[in-house]
Each structure stands twice: as structure tokens, then as C-alpha cells.
Design a protein around this motif. Structure first.
Motif, PDB file in Angstrom:
ATOM      1  N   VAL A 109       0.860  -1.188   0.000  1.00 59.95           N
ATOM      2  CA  VAL A 109       0.000   0.000   0.000  1.00 59.95           C
ATOM      3  C   VAL A 109       0.894   1.236   0.000  1.00 59.95           C
ATOM      4  N   THR A 110       0.580   2.191  -0.875  1.00 59.13           N
ATOM      5  CA  THR A 110       1.393   3.402  -1.008  1.00 59.13           C
ATOM      6  C   THR A 110       0.712   4.593  -0.341  1.00 59.13           C
ATOM      7  N   ASN A 111       1.468   5.279   0.509  1.00 54.90           N
ATOM      8  CA  ASN A 111       1.030   6.565   1.062  1.00 54.90           C
ATOM      9  C   ASN A 111       1.695   7.690   0.289  1.00 54.90           C
ATOM     10  N   TYR A 112       1.039   8.840   0.243  1.00 51.54           N
ATOM     11  CA  TYR A 112       1.568   9.987  -0.500  1.00 51.54           C
ATOM     12  C   TYR A 112       1.759  11.182   0.430  1.00 51.54           C
ATOM     13  N   ALA A 113       2.694  12.028   0.052  1.00 52.01           N
ATOM     14  CA  ALA A 113       2.931  13.268   0.789  1.00 52.01           C
ATOM     15  C   ALA A 113       3.390  14.336  -0.192  1.00 52.01           C
ATOM     16  N   PRO A 114       2.950  15.573  -0.017  1.00 43.82           N
ATOM     17  CA  PRO A 114       3.460  16.662  -0.853  1.00 43.82           C
ATOM     18  C   PRO A 114       4.809  17.136  -0.317  1.00 43.82           C
ATOM     19  N   ASP A 115       5.365  18.122  -0.964  1.00 43.61           N
ATOM     20  CA  ASP A 115       6.601  18.726  -0.468  1.00 43.61           C
ATOM     21  C   ASP A 115       6.686  20.151  -0.999  1.00 43.61           C
ATOM     22  N   VAL A 116       7.494  20.966  -0.336  1.00 47.12           N
ATOM     23  CA  VAL A 116       7.709  22.343  -0.781  1.00 47.12           C
ATOM     24  C   VAL A 116       9.167  22.712  -0.517  1.00 47.12           C
ATOM     25  N   ASP A 117       9.754  23.423  -1.461  1.00 53.04           N
ATOM     26  CA  ASP A 117      11.156  23.826  -1.348  1.00 53.04           C
ATOM     27  C   ASP A 117      11.279  25.263  -1.847  1.00 53.04           C
ATOM     28  N   LYS A 118      11.873  26.120  -1.033  1.00 55.39           N
ATOM     29  CA  LYS A 118      12.008  27.534  -1.409  1.00 55.39           C
ATOM     30  C   LYS A 118      13.484  27.904  -1.529  1.00 55.39           C
ATOM     31  N   GLN A 119      13.834  28.595  -2.612  1.00 54.23           N
ATOM     32  CA  GLN A 119      15.218  29.005  -2.841  1.00 54.23           C
ATOM     33  C   GLN A 119      15.262  30.429  -3.385  1.00 54.23           C
ATOM     34  N   VAL A 120      16.441  31.028  -3.288  1.00 55.61           N
ATOM     35  CA  VAL A 120      16.666  32.396  -3.752  1.00 55.61           C
ATOM     36  C   VAL A 120      17.835  32.383  -4.734  1.00 55.61           C
ATOM     37  N   VAL A 121      17.823  33.310  -5.684  1.00 52.28           N
ATOM     38  CA  VAL A 121      18.857  33.350  -6.712  1.00 52.28           C
ATOM     39  C   VAL A 121      20.167  33.913  -6.151  1.00 52.28           C
ATOM     40  N   ASN A 122      21.259  33.273  -6.511  1.00 49.80           N
ATOM     41  CA  ASN A 122      22.591  33.777  -6.185  1.00 49.80           C
ATOM     42  C   ASN A 122      22.799  35.125  -6.862  1.00 49.80           C
ATOM     43  N   ARG A 123      23.071  36.156  -6.064  1.00 50.68           N
ATOM     44  CA  ARG A 123      23.213  37.497  -6.632  1.00 50.68           C
ATOM     45  C   ARG A 123      24.413  37.598  -7.574  1.00 50.68           C
ATOM     46  N   THR A 124      25.477  36.859  -7.284  1.00 52.08           N
ATOM     47  CA  THR A 124      26.699  37.002  -8.059  1.00 52.08           C
ATOM     48  C   THR A 124      26.542  36.544  -9.497  1.00 52.08           C
ATOM     49  N   ASP A 125      25.907  35.359  -9.697  1.00 57.05           N
ATOM     50  CA  ASP A 125      25.754  34.887 -11.079  1.00 57.05           C
ATOM     51  C   ASP A 125      24.358  35.160 -11.644  1.00 57.05           C
ATOM     52  N   GLY A 126      23.405  35.511 -10.769  1.00 56.28           N
ATOM     53  CA  GLY A 126      22.090  35.910 -11.234  1.00 56.28           C
ATOM     54  C   GLY A 126      21.219  34.801 -11.781  1.00 56.28           C
ATOM     55  N   THR A 128      21.669  30.957 -10.366  1.00 58.44           N
ATOM     56  CA  THR A 128      21.677  29.738  -9.569  1.00 58.44           C
ATOM     57  C   THR A 128      20.771  29.883  -8.355  1.00 58.44           C
ATOM     58  N   TYR A 129      19.837  28.923  -8.191  1.00 62.66           N
ATOM     59  CA  TYR A 129      18.966  28.941  -7.022  1.00 62.66           C
ATOM     60  C   TYR A 129      19.634  28.198  -5.875  1.00 62.66           C
ATOM     61  N   GLN A 130      19.547  28.770  -4.657  1.00 63.26           N
ATOM     62  CA  GLN A 130      20.185  28.184  -3.494  1.00 63.26           C
ATOM     63  C   GLN A 130      19.398  28.574  -2.244  1.00 63.26           C
ATOM     64  N   GLU A 131      19.844  28.063  -1.089  1.00 64.72           N
ATOM     65  CA  GLU A 131      19.085  28.281   0.149  1.00 64.72           C
ATOM     66  C   GLU A 131      19.279  29.678   0.727  1.00 64.72           C
ATOM     67  N   ALA A 132      20.382  30.335   0.416  1.00 67.56           N
ATOM     68  CA  ALA A 132      20.663  31.657   0.976  1.00 67.56           C
ATOM     69  C   ALA A 132      21.488  32.466  -0.020  1.00 67.56           C
ATOM     70  N   ALA A 133      21.377  33.791   0.084  1.00 65.06           N
ATOM     71  CA  ALA A 133      22.145  34.691  -0.786  1.00 65.06           C
ATOM     72  C   ALA A 133      22.259  36.039  -0.090  1.00 65.06           C
ATOM     73  N   ASP A 134      23.072  36.922  -0.653  1.00 68.49           N
ATOM     74  CA  ASP A 134      23.194  38.262  -0.082  1.00 68.49           C
ATOM     75  C   ASP A 134      22.728  39.302  -1.089  1.00 68.49           C
ATOM     76  N   TYR A 135      22.075  40.343  -0.576  1.00 69.41           N
ATOM     77  CA  TYR A 135      21.567  41.423  -1.411  1.00 69.41           C
ATOM     78  C   TYR A 135      21.638  42.737  -0.634  1.00 69.41           C
ATOM     79  N   ALA A 136      21.506  43.832  -1.361  1.00 67.91           N
ATOM     80  CA  ALA A 136      21.475  45.156  -0.754  1.00 67.91           C
ATOM     81  C   ALA A 136      20.031  45.615  -0.590  1.00 67.91           C
ATOM     82  N   VAL A 137      19.814  46.532   0.331  1.00 70.63           N
ATOM     83  CA  VAL A 137      18.493  47.131   0.514  1.00 70.63           C
ATOM     84  C   VAL A 137      18.041  47.781  -0.790  1.00 70.63           C
ATOM     85  N   GLY A 138      16.793  47.529  -1.159  1.00 76.43           N
ATOM     86  CA  GLY A 138      16.250  48.080  -2.402  1.00 76.43           C
ATOM     87  C   GLY A 138      16.386  47.156  -3.590  1.00 76.43           C
ATOM     88  N   ASP A 139      17.211  46.111  -3.464  1.00 75.37           N
ATOM     89  CA  ASP A 139      17.370  45.164  -4.580  1.00 75.37           C
ATOM     90  C   ASP A 139      16.093  44.362  -4.797  1.00 75.37           C
TER      91      ASP A 139
END
Length: 382
Positions: A109-126, A128-139
Motif C-alpha cells: 500500500v502506497t502513502n503519498y505526501a506533498p513537499d515544498v522547497d524555497k530558494q533564492v537566486v545567487n546574486r553574483t551569477d544571477g 543559480t537557485y540556493q538556500e541563501a544569498a546576499d543582497y542590498a536594501v532596495g534590490d
């Protein structure tokens, strides 16, 4: 575990009776370790007839982690046991239910589950999605949310996302839906997947402005077992956290975790589950102390004005706050062939020669030997 009563047929009222035994008086069996294999129930001593399993609950794993599965209490897994010359034969009776299969005497018997993953774009290369990045205020900061749709999505009554930013304002006008990870296959009619229009939550002084996307589960059947990708932009607010804690942007997936028989209502807080994920944006500050020296005497100088410039690589020729080569050279910037320079902020020392510029991105460029920020003193003490 239940057995079909003699003379009854599947679908009749009160057609089933609980299967009990000396060691099991209520007919409820729990997966346990059998022959060193987890997730298995072994039921012995059954005689020929028609039976069904109905799932009534599940618990966390051995480490206490809730796997977020969806419990389908409306489904039953029916099978027939027949005596043969070689022992027994077990047959699946509900071919319309793809959530279980039978091989030999094993019912999976198979059980199912959804999933969710949130990432932010690497500011340096513009890109690559990753878990954390750095930006300036207003960006403007690009985010991507990946939502894995459970295979039994059509059976759910509730399935929605809530985005809660911290020191960020979500731009809901940029929300776009895609069918692939690279975000090149556009889901053109995104409103066709929704129960209600996208809800915009107004800015909170402690957090920021967020949104809610309320899906219609029955309209997601074509994406069952697949992943939908949602992109949007947010703006980092003035006053953003400049410590190592960073600025969190959390997404919460709320969904039905109990499928009930038709007509049965969900119960708030008990028939829902949540999966959360967070992407973090860091931003930085520069602290300045202006000191005047006269012989051995040192004095902290208030009233001195600095402008902060950002060095941009590669060179751009955009108008506006980007300096012309002539103005850049007049301020002392010598390398105007490879870099452009733009004014970020201006401030005046006070309180003992102190001045702080906040909300700056990390000083990392494509050229590691390049300075990212420059201070230019534009007014000093007489």
C-alpha cells in the motif's frame, strides 16, 4: 482488517466484520519490524474469503519525525484468499485503486505526501537557485518555490501556500507558474489551478508583505505526482537585519492530511498538516569612525560627510546614478575601463565621529581582487 460476512456483497451496509484473534481483539494492526524489515504487517491464520484493510492512522518514525503522509480513511484495500492445491492464492479485487498492489501473498500500500522547497537566486551569477544569498536594501530579489503535488491530490479538500517574508516586500504582480525546474515551460493559465485569486497580505512593520496561493485540488489532477515551480520577486526593505541571523522568507504548505468519506467535513487543526521551508537573504553594513590628528592629539570629528559608491563589474553604461567616466575620474576612480561606479548613499558623522551605512550586499565580484565599495569624503571640518 475486516472480512466480508457470509452471504453479503461488497457495498452492502454492515457487510464487513472485524477480524480478531487471540492476540488482537480490535482488528487494528500496526506496521512493525518483521524479519528485520520495517513497515510490514504479518497476519496469519486467515481462512478463505474476502477481506479489506482500511488505514486508520500512522505514527512518526523511530526518530520521532513526522513524514507528513496523507491518511486516506475513505479508501479500502480489498483482496480475496482462495485455497489451492499449492496452498493459497491472494487476488486484488479493486483494479480501480492504484494505491495498492498484490504480488504473491504481499499487499503493498502506497502513502503519498506533498513537499515544498524555497530558494533564492545567487546574486553574483544571477541564475543559480540556493538556500541563501546576499543582497542590498532596495534590490529586487528573485525567489523560486517548488511544490510537489501528491498523486492523490484530487481527494484533498485543502491545498494552499502562505508566504511570510521578513524585512521584505513580495511583488505579487511577478508571480509566475512553470511546469519545469528550469522555469522555461510556462503554465499560461495559472488562475485555472486556483480556488480563489491570489491573496496579498499588507506589509507588517515587523515582517513585510506576503501572499497566499489557494489551489483547487481537483484542478491539479494533471500535475499529480509532478512538481510545479512558482517564481516571483521581492524587495529588501530599509532596516533589514544585518546580523548573521539574516532576513528569512518562509513558505508554508497547508494541506489535508486525512481523506474522509464523501460528505465528511475536515476538522480545523487536526485534519491539516504543514510543511515549511525558508530561504535567507543576508545584508551587511559598514561602520566608520572619522578621526582628526594634531600631533599626539586625536579627536573624533563630527560633521564630516561621506558618499558611498559601489564599484560595478563588468562595466555598464546605464544613465542615472551610474557615474560618467569623467565624473568617476574626478572623484579619483582610475579604472573606468573595467568598472562603473554608482552612488549608493550619503551620510554625515555624528556622536563621536560615527557613521554607519547599512543594507549592503556582500563585497564579492567576478574579480576577487576588486574592491566592491568606495568611500569618498565630500565635506570635512574647517
Amino acid at each position: 482488517l475486516e472480512r466480508l460476512k457470509e452471504g453479503k456483497t461488497v457495498g452492502e451496509n454492515d457487510a464487513w466484520e472485524i477480524v480478531t484473534s487471540k492476540n488482537n481483539s480490535n482488528g487494528i494492526y500496526t506496521t512493525d519490524t518483521v524479519d528485520s524489515q520495517s513497515g510490514i504487517i504479518k497476519v496469519e491464520g486467515l481462512y478463505p474469503g474476502t477481506y479489506r484493510f482500511t488505514e486508520v492512522g500512522y505514527s512518526a518514525d523511530a526518530a520521532g519525525v513526522d513524514k507528513k503522509y496523507i491518511l486516506d480513511t475513505a479508501a479500502s484495500y480489498t483482496f480475496k484468499i482462495e485455497a489451492t492445491d499449492n496452498g493459497q492464492n491472494v487476488t486484488k479485487l479493486d483494479d480501480s485503486n492504484s494505491d495498492y498492489e498484490i504480488k504473491g501473498t504481499t499487499i503493498t500500500v502506497t502513502n503519498y505526501a506533498p513537499d515544498v522547497d524555497k530558494q533564492v537566486v545567487n546574486r553574483t551569477d544571477g541564475k543559480t537557485y540556493q538556500e541563501a544569498a546576499d543582497y542590498a536594501v532596495g534590490d529586487k530579489i528573485p525567489y523560486r518555490i517548488a511544490v510537489t503535488i501528491p498523486t492523490n491530490i484530487a481527494k484533498l479538500k485543502t491545498f494552499y501556500l502562505t508566504d511570510t517574508p521578513e524585512n521584505l516586500n513580495d511583488d505579487t504582480s511577478t508571480i509566475t507558474f512553470y511546469g519545469n525546474k528550469e522555469c522555461t515551460t510556462l503554465i499560461k493559465d495559472k488562475t485555472s489551478l486556483l480556488k480563489n485569486s491570489i491573496t496579498v497580505y499588507p506589509a507588517d512593520t515587523a515582517k513585510g508583505s506576503g501572499f497566499k496561493i489557494d489551489f483547487d485540488p481537483k484542478k491539479l489532477t494533471s500535475y499529480a505526482g509532478k512538481t510545479i515551480y512558482i517564481t516571483y520577486d521581492a524587495t529588501l526593505n530599509k532596516g533589514a537585519d544585518t546580523t548573521t541571523a539574516g532576513n528569512h522568507n518562509k513558505v508554508d504548505l497547508t494541506y489535508s492530511n486525512k481523506v474522509k468519506p464523501d460528505g465528511a467535513d475536515e476538522v480545523a487543526n487536526t485534519d491539516h498538516n504543514h510543511i515549511e521551508d525558508t530561504a535567507v537573504v543576508y545584508t551587511f553594513q559598514i561602520d566608520i569612525t572619522k578621526v582628526g590628528k594634531d600631533g599626539n592629539k586625536e579627536t573624533k570629528l563630527d560633521g564630516v560627510t561621506f558618499k558611498l559608491y559601489e564599484q560595478i563589474a563588468p562595466k555598464v553604461t546605464a544613465a542615472g546614478d551610474v557615474l560618467s567616466d569623467t565624473d568617476a575620474k574626478a572623484l579619483g576612480f582610475k579604472d573606468t575601463d573595467n568598472f562603473s561606479y554608482k552612488e549608493v548613499a550619503t551620510g554625515t558623522t555624528e556622536g563621536g565621529g560615527k557613521l554607519t551605512f547599512t543594507g549592503l550586499s556582500n563585497s564579492k565580484t567576478a574579480k576577487p581582487d576588486a574592491s566592491r565599495y568606495w568611500l569618498v569624503e565630500t565635506k570635512t571640518k574647517d
